[in-house]
Design a protein around this motif. Sequence first.
Motif, mmCIF file in Angstrom:
data_model
loop_
_atom_site.group_PDB
_atom_site.id
_atom_site.type_symbol
_atom_site.label_atom_id
_atom_site.label_comp_id
_atom_site.label_asym_id
_atom_site.label_seq_id
_atom_site.Cartn_x
_atom_site.Cartn_y
_atom_site.Cartn_z
ATOM 1 N N PHE A 32 -4.657 5.281 -19.555
ATOM 2 C CA PHE A 32 -4.271 4.563 -18.339
ATOM 3 C C PHE A 32 -5.425 3.680 -17.852
ATOM 4 O O PHE A 32 -5.200 2.550 -17.418
ATOM 5 N N LEU A 33 -6.635 4.189 -17.902
ATOM 6 C CA LEU A 33 -7.783 3.393 -17.470
ATOM 7 C C LEU A 33 -7.882 2.088 -18.263
ATOM 8 O O LEU A 33 -8.276 1.059 -17.717
ATOM 9 N N ARG A 34 -7.518 2.126 -19.527
ATOM 10 C CA ARG A 34 -7.592 0.918 -20.364
ATOM 11 C C ARG A 34 -6.433 -0.033 -20.119
ATOM 12 O O ARG A 34 -6.614 -1.246 -20.142
ATOM 13 N N THR A 35 -5.222 0.492 -19.876
ATOM 14 C CA THR A 35 -4.046 -0.386 -19.908
ATOM 15 C C THR A 35 -3.061 -0.217 -18.760
ATOM 16 O O THR A 35 -2.125 -1.000 -18.648
ATOM 17 N N GLY A 36 -3.254 0.773 -17.911
ATOM 18 C CA GLY A 36 -2.230 1.113 -16.918
ATOM 19 C C GLY A 36 -2.250 0.254 -15.670
ATOM 20 O O GLY A 36 -3.238 -0.410 -15.352
ATOM 21 N N SER A 37 -1.123 0.289 -14.971
ATOM 22 C CA SER A 37 -1.020 -0.394 -13.682
ATOM 23 C C SER A 37 -0.198 0.479 -12.732
ATOM 24 O O SER A 37 0.565 1.350 -13.151
ATOM 25 N N THR A 38 -0.359 0.218 -11.456
ATOM 26 C CA THR A 38 0.363 0.969 -10.437
ATOM 27 C C THR A 38 1.852 0.658 -10.535
ATOM 28 O O THR A 38 2.226 -0.517 -10.604
ATOM 29 N N PRO A 39 2.698 1.666 -10.538
ATOM 30 C CA PRO A 39 4.138 1.393 -10.568
ATOM 31 C C PRO A 39 4.568 0.608 -9.324
ATOM 32 O O PRO A 39 4.048 0.864 -8.226
ATOM 33 N N PRO A 40 5.499 -0.314 -9.469
ATOM 34 C CA PRO A 40 5.961 -1.084 -8.308
ATOM 35 C C PRO A 40 6.480 -0.150 -7.208
ATOM 36 O O PRO A 40 7.193 0.808 -7.475
ATOM 37 N N GLY A 41 6.045 -0.425 -5.985
ATOM 38 C CA GLY A 41 6.530 0.334 -4.841
ATOM 39 C C GLY A 41 5.839 1.661 -4.600
ATOM 40 O O GLY A 41 6.121 2.325 -3.598
ATOM 41 N N TRP A 42 4.932 2.064 -5.491
ATOM 42 C CA TRP A 42 4.253 3.353 -5.310
ATOM 43 C C TRP A 42 3.327 3.269 -4.101
ATOM 44 O O TRP A 42 2.640 2.276 -3.883
ATOM 45 N N VAL A 43 3.298 4.347 -3.307
ATOM 46 C CA VAL A 43 2.326 4.481 -2.223
ATOM 47 C C VAL A 43 1.675 5.842 -2.334
ATOM 48 O O VAL A 43 2.280 6.804 -2.834
ATOM 49 N N CYS A 44 0.457 5.940 -1.843
ATOM 50 C CA CYS A 44 -0.265 7.196 -1.970
ATOM 51 C C CYS A 44 0.388 8.278 -1.093
ATOM 52 O O CYS A 44 1.138 7.974 -0.157
ATOM 53 N N GLU A 45 0.074 9.508 -1.432
ATOM 54 C CA GLU A 45 0.703 10.668 -0.799
ATOM 55 C C GLU A 45 0.566 10.677 0.721
ATOM 56 O O GLU A 45 1.493 11.048 1.434
ATOM 57 N N ARG A 46 -0.566 10.247 1.237
ATOM 58 C CA ARG A 46 -0.815 10.314 2.679
ATOM 59 C C ARG A 46 -0.855 8.932 3.340
ATOM 60 O O ARG A 46 -1.475 8.755 4.375
ATOM 61 N N ALA A 47 -0.145 7.984 2.767
ATOM 62 C CA ALA A 47 -0.141 6.613 3.305
ATOM 63 C C ALA A 47 0.405 6.575 4.730
ATOM 64 O O ALA A 47 -0.038 5.772 5.551
ATOM 65 N N ALA A 48 1.356 7.435 5.036
ATOM 66 C CA ALA A 48 1.995 7.411 6.359
ATOM 67 C C ALA A 48 1.124 8.029 7.443
ATOM 68 O O ALA A 48 1.408 7.871 8.611
ATOM 69 N N GLY A 49 0.083 8.698 7.055
ATOM 70 C CA GLY A 49 -0.806 9.288 8.068
ATOM 71 C C GLY A 49 -0.591 10.701 8.173
ATOM 72 O O GLY A 49 -0.847 11.623 8.630
ATOM 73 N N ARG A 98 -6.335 12.830 2.073
ATOM 74 C CA ARG A 98 -6.372 12.329 3.457
ATOM 75 C C ARG A 98 -7.126 11.003 3.515
ATOM 76 O O ARG A 98 -6.678 10.045 4.148
ATOM 77 N N GLU A 99 -8.255 10.942 2.837
ATOM 78 C CA GLU A 99 -9.040 9.714 2.838
ATOM 79 C C GLU A 99 -8.336 8.586 2.092
ATOM 80 O O GLU A 99 -8.444 7.421 2.483
ATOM 81 N N HIS A 100 -7.602 8.917 1.040
ATOM 82 C CA HIS A 100 -6.787 7.887 0.374
ATOM 83 C C HIS A 100 -5.796 7.281 1.362
ATOM 84 O O HIS A 100 -5.568 6.071 1.364
ATOM 85 N N GLY A 101 -5.196 8.134 2.185
ATOM 86 C CA GLY A 101 -4.271 7.635 3.195
ATOM 87 C C GLY A 101 -4.955 6.676 4.153
ATOM 88 O O GLY A 101 -4.404 5.624 4.501
ATOM 89 N N GLU A 102 -6.166 7.005 4.582
ATOM 90 C CA GLU A 102 -6.924 6.116 5.472
ATOM 91 C C GLU A 102 -7.204 4.777 4.783
ATOM 92 O O GLU A 102 -7.053 3.713 5.394
ATOM 93 N N LEU A 103 -7.615 4.842 3.535
ATOM 94 C CA LEU A 103 -7.895 3.617 2.778
ATOM 95 C C LEU A 103 -6.623 2.787 2.608
ATOM 96 O O LEU A 103 -6.653 1.554 2.742
ATOM 97 N N TRP A 104 -5.527 3.451 2.314
ATOM 98 C CA TRP A 104 -4.252 2.757 2.109
ATOM 99 C C TRP A 104 -3.834 2.017 3.381
ATOM 100 O O TRP A 104 -3.429 0.859 3.333
ATOM 101 N N ARG A 105 -3.949 2.716 4.504
ATOM 102 C CA ARG A 105 -3.591 2.079 5.780
ATOM 103 C C ARG A 105 -4.526 0.918 6.100
ATOM 104 O O ARG A 105 -4.088 -0.114 6.626
#
Length: 173
Positions: A156-173, A86-93
């Motif tokens: 992933f911490l060493r070399t990864g990146s967010t996939p293009p177009g990915w949004v967090c689970e609760r981005a829509a609210g 839920r808080e990730h969604g708030e941060l994303w928005r």
Amino acid sequence: MPAPASNPASISIGELLTREHREIDAGIEAFVARARNGAEDATGNWVAPLLDAMTALRRHIYLEEAFLFPPIRAAGLMMPIMVMLREHGELWRAMDQLGEALESGTGDSCLRHNLVTRCGTMLELLEAHNSKEEPIIYSRADVDLSEAAHAELARFLRTGSTPPGWVCERAAG
């Protein structure tokens, strides 16, 4: 201090993720200082620290939702993970709103003030989120992740990146 990368199973995931929290906060704080002082980098780009911090925060949220939360949820911490999502969604928005403010590009001093205000809100959200996530979730990371999941997250911490177009689970609210 983390162990050498040659033995990813011995790296403290919680410590590495906490370090990312501090780096993201520092990036936002650097932007706020730059915006308040009217400073620019050598290319005239005064928003670079903010853009970098937002990219890092989106990546951080991705790695938690994709790699860290599923095994911790499976280990029984369902309610704390739901709060984190839920808080990730708030941060994303809030990040989306920062992006919209940048795109609107109204007068420079007005834009700077608007962004500084929004960054203050973002830092408050991050402080509240991180103060729960670090002791509750991160303390379980090295316990609840299998050796393979631990190694995958460390990689992933060493070399990864967010996939293009990915949004967090609760981005829509």
